[in-house]
Design an enzyme around this catalytic site. Structure first.
Site, PDB file in Angstrom:
ATOM      1  CE1 TYR A 283      -2.881   2.042  -6.803  1.00  0.00           C
ATOM      2  CE2 TYR A 283      -3.412   3.636  -5.077  1.00  0.00           C
ATOM      3  CZ  TYR A 283      -3.685   3.057  -6.306  1.00  0.00           C
ATOM      4  OH  TYR A 283      -4.752   3.508  -7.039  1.00  0.00           O
TER       5      TYR A 283
ATOM      6  CE  LYS B 137     -32.677 -12.095  -8.020  1.00  0.00           C
ATOM      7  NZ  LYS B 137     -32.517 -11.167  -6.873  1.00  0.00           N
TER       8      LYS B 137
ATOM      9  CG  ASP C 293      -2.010  -1.068   1.131  1.00  0.00           C
ATOM     10  OD1 ASP C 293      -2.167  -1.643   0.032  1.00  0.00           O
ATOM     11  OD2 ASP C 293      -2.675  -1.315   2.151  1.00  0.00           O
TER      12      ASP C 293
ATOM     13  CB  CYS D  25     -59.934   7.564  10.498  1.00  0.00           C
ATOM     14  SG  CYS D  25     -58.291   7.983   9.867  1.00  0.00           S
TER      15      CYS D  25
ATOM     16  CB  CYS E  66     -60.235   6.569   6.650  1.00  0.00           C
ATOM     17  SG  CYS E  66     -60.552   8.315   7.001  1.00  0.00           S
TER      18      CYS E  66
ATOM     19  CD  GLU F 204     -26.885  -6.426  -8.827  1.00  0.00           C
ATOM     20  OE1 GLU F 204     -27.766  -6.414  -7.944  1.00  0.00           O
ATOM     21  OE2 GLU F 204     -27.138  -6.581 -10.038  1.00  0.00           O
TER      22      GLU F 204
END
Length: 703
Positions: free
Chosen positions: A46, A126, A43, A419, A437, A184
């Site tokens: 980078y 999925k 890291d 109501c 109602c 996705e």
């Protein structure tokens, strides 16, 4: 992990060449880390390269290309999302729930293809995330849009660019001129846990589940917020393609995607026949809890793309693909109270207030009991231990009580006579299961709020930013009473509301102005006429062509409209003969709402037109909403009561008085299998389309 082997040979004296090398190196490291899950540098190394490129681009802004890794950190906030029309629609998948559904799917495919050997299928997961279309032109990412309603989505390009798993430029030599990648956006479980920990530490509201977190992160107007969220992406399908030949199979398509640098889930296989499909499903089911992300099933697709084209589509779903859903998740909890909610049409719905229980990926505290008859049929009492079911985004429901756990002081539910919101009398017509109602829009603020929320909703007037909480404030503070009042709102009135800055208020006003240009079908649907859904609104718009003709229509003329029976005709007539409603329509027109008069609406064939269905009891795999959706898609009408005009009663387990009445009247009785067979005969043999699964490899015809 390997060190960057190219660093020693990187040019230092030519800043242009150095920037190009840094861009290529950082993109390569991103691909290794986020796509291959095989980090190529530490890291710290980078970060050092990234900071060097940032400094070079700051000194020489002309170096900053669209594929630069520095462009993933987000930019200035957007006022709102633009609308993007998909070149090829993002459709939905039908669902299967048990082994018989999968065997039947395989038989339908095999019969339609006329094959003697078994069919090869591509199997994949999925994902429980948000469907996205990525458009690449000459290999460069130029646009990203949500699925939306399948035809039109929201432009989320700025936010998608912050997701490091998505390449800003495709790899390799076989780069197409135009490529729409379907896939996705999701959030891994560990990243979700860390995000919620940050929310807790900051005293902010936690996200309910990884899907909500991913969707909320991707729909931030400020892409800098999205950049702070650990979003991932998996490609699984294709839309538009230009410049290269389509791969011969779905599995070859995904292999090609990997060569282009696009992330593809490794949990996939090509299998043969129903036995292969079920084996894949069971294997994934065993390993589901160990996966780093949430899934709610698997997806099957005929592997060969020429066979997919041969099979084609029915309604909004392909014949060549199916989503095999995991069983609905259930849990035990206690009913602490039963209260009632008031809907936009005045419908009084009993709601169980539950001891919090985790089920289906969220903590559930409320569940619908549908209506008074359902409460009595299931014998649900306050204090009962009950089974709560939730599957996907379906509203949690109480399935049954556990009688042996009933306490001595359990209380029966009593439907109120007035109501709870406005005090008006609650009435229930003889032929209806729903109590309502009687206060109406003017007297009952709950109906007023529901009506305004419906009017502003995406499928009606689509007023971006006018959410439920804002409408509640506007009604509670008596700023608005009718939809026409929305178009009289000023900046000051909006900006003074809770959590509404001036900029947010300006955005709402801009969205209101934009909504004035609409369609007649959307306008009719937005009015909230009882019994008039989207399909009926489109039929009315198509048949009459303009609003004045609809306003002047008699009951006889309304009955001439396809799919409209006496109940709907009387409801429409009553709405447009009410002086208050006529005044509302004129006020909305005066506010500037307009559409192309006479514009037709495309209506699909409806082989079951004229048939009236009544659903009763619990079906083995379909919810009532799913069954109703399938019937209505084929042109049938779903009624709440049995009469001599009823064509079919579809009965499940625990069917009650409706079944008995149907038998006494000689009405044809169908079980779920009989309904599916009838739909198959009518040419509507797909399961109900769902909005939460995008397609993908469908629509493979080239432009």
């Amino acid at each position: 992990m390997q060190a960057d082997l190219h660093s020693a040979s990187a040019p230092d004296n030519d800043w242009r060449a150095r920037a190009a090398w840094l861009t290529a190196a950082l993109n390569r490291h991103n691909h290794a880390y986020y796509v291959l899950d095989d980090p190529s540098v530490p890291d710290a190394e980078y970060d050092k390269l990234f900071q060097e490129l940032q400094a070079l681009e700051a000194a020489h802004p002309e170096l900053q290309g669209s594929d630069s890794p520095t462009q993933r950190v987000g930019g200035k906030p957007l006022p709102q999302f633009e609308q993007v029309r998909h070149s090829i629609p993002m459709l939905s998948l039908g669902n299967g729930f048990d082994d018989d559904d999968i065997v039947a799917f395989d038989k339908r495919v095999s019969d339609a293809l006329g094959l003697v050997p078994e069919v090869d299928y591509a199997c994949e997961l999925k994902f429980d995330g948000l469907a996205i279309n990525l458009r690449y032109e000459d290999g460069v990412l130029v646009e990203a849009a949500t699925r939306g309603d399948g035809s039109t989505g929201e432009n989320v390009t700025a936010n998608i660019r912050t997701i490091r798993a998505i390449p800003l430029r495709l790899h390799g030599d076989r780069v197409p001129r135009v490529l729409d990648v379907r896939g996705e956006v999701l959030m891994y479980k560990d990243d979700f846990a860390r995000l919620n920990q940050r929310q807790r530490d900051a005293g902010l509201k936690e996200f309910a589940n990884p899907r909500n977190a991913a969707a909320g992160s991707l729909r931030q107007l400020d892409s800098r917020i999205t950049a702070q969220r650990a979003l991932r992406f998996f490609a699984y399908g294709i839309g538009m393609l230009e410049g290269v030949d389509m791969p011969p199979s779905h599995s070859a398509l995904l292999d090609w995607y990997m060569a282009l640098g696009l992330p593809v889930c490794k949990e996939r296989a090509v299998v043969t026949g129903a036995a292969g499909l079920l084996e894949f499903f069971r294997d994934i089911g065993v390993r589901r809890s160990q996966l780093p992300y949430e899934i709610d099933g698997v997806v099957y697709k005929v592997n060969r793309l020429d066979q997919q084209l041969q099979l084609g589509f029915v309604s909004r779903a392909p014949r060549f693909a199916l989503a095999h859903k995991f069983p609905a998740q259930e849990a035990l909890t206690v009913v602490q109270e039963i209260e009632v909610q008031v809907g936009r049409t005045g419908a009084i719905t009993p709601v169980a207030r539950l001891a919090p229980v985790f089920v289906g990926g969220v903590t559930v505290t409320n569940a619908t009991l549908h209506n008074e008859d359902e409460v009595r049929r299931k014998d649900i009492r306050i204090g009962d231990t009950v089974i709560v079911r939730r599957a996907g985004d379906v509203i949690p429901e109480v399935v049954a009580c556990v009688p042996e756990s009933r306490p001595a002081d359990a209380r029966e539910f009593v439907m109120p006579v007035a109501c709870p919101v406005c005090g008006s009398e609650i009435v229930r017509l003889e032929d209806e299961s729903i109590a309502r109602c009687s206060g109406g829009w003017i007297k009952c603020s709950a109906q007023r709020k529901g009506g305004l929320q419906h009017f502003a909703s995406r499928r009606a007037m689509d007023i971006e930013g006018l959410g439920d909480q804002l409408i509640e404030q506007l009604v509670d503070k008596q700023v608005i009473t009718t939809p026409a009042d929305l178009y009289r709102l000023g900046l000051t009135a909006l900006a003074e509301l809770d959590r509404m800055a001036e900029k947010s208020a300006q955005n709402v006003l801009a969205a209101l102005e934009k909504s004035k240009s609409t369609t007649l079908a959307r306008f009719i649907y937005g009015l909230g006429i009882r019994h008039v859904g989207e399909a009926t609104a489109k039929e009315l718009a198509r048949h009459f062509g303009n609003l004045d003709a609809l306003l002047a229509a008699t009951e006889e003329q309304l009955l001439e409209v396809a799919d409209i029976g006496p109940v709907v005709a009387r409801s429409v007539l009553a709405f447009f003969t009410d002086p208050l409603n006529l005044e509302l329509v004129e006020q909305l027109r005066a506010a500037g709402i307009h559409w192309d008069e006479g514009a037709g609406v495309e209506i699909k064939p409806r082989p079951l037109l004229g048939n009236i269905f009544v659903l009763t009891g619990t079906l083995p795999t379909l919810s009532r909403d799913e069954a109703a959706q399938m019937i209505e898609a084929a042109g049938g009408k779903v009624s709440g009561s049995v009469s001599k005009k009823t064509t079919y009663v579809v009965a499940g387990s625990d069917a009650g008085s409706k079944l008995a009445k149907a038998e006494s009247l000689g009405v044809s009785i169908l079980d779920e299998a009989g309904l599916l067979a009838l739909l198959h005969t009518a040419g509507m043999d797909a399961a109900p389309a769902t909005d939460d699964v995008a397609i993908e490899t469908s629509d493979l015809e080239k432009p």
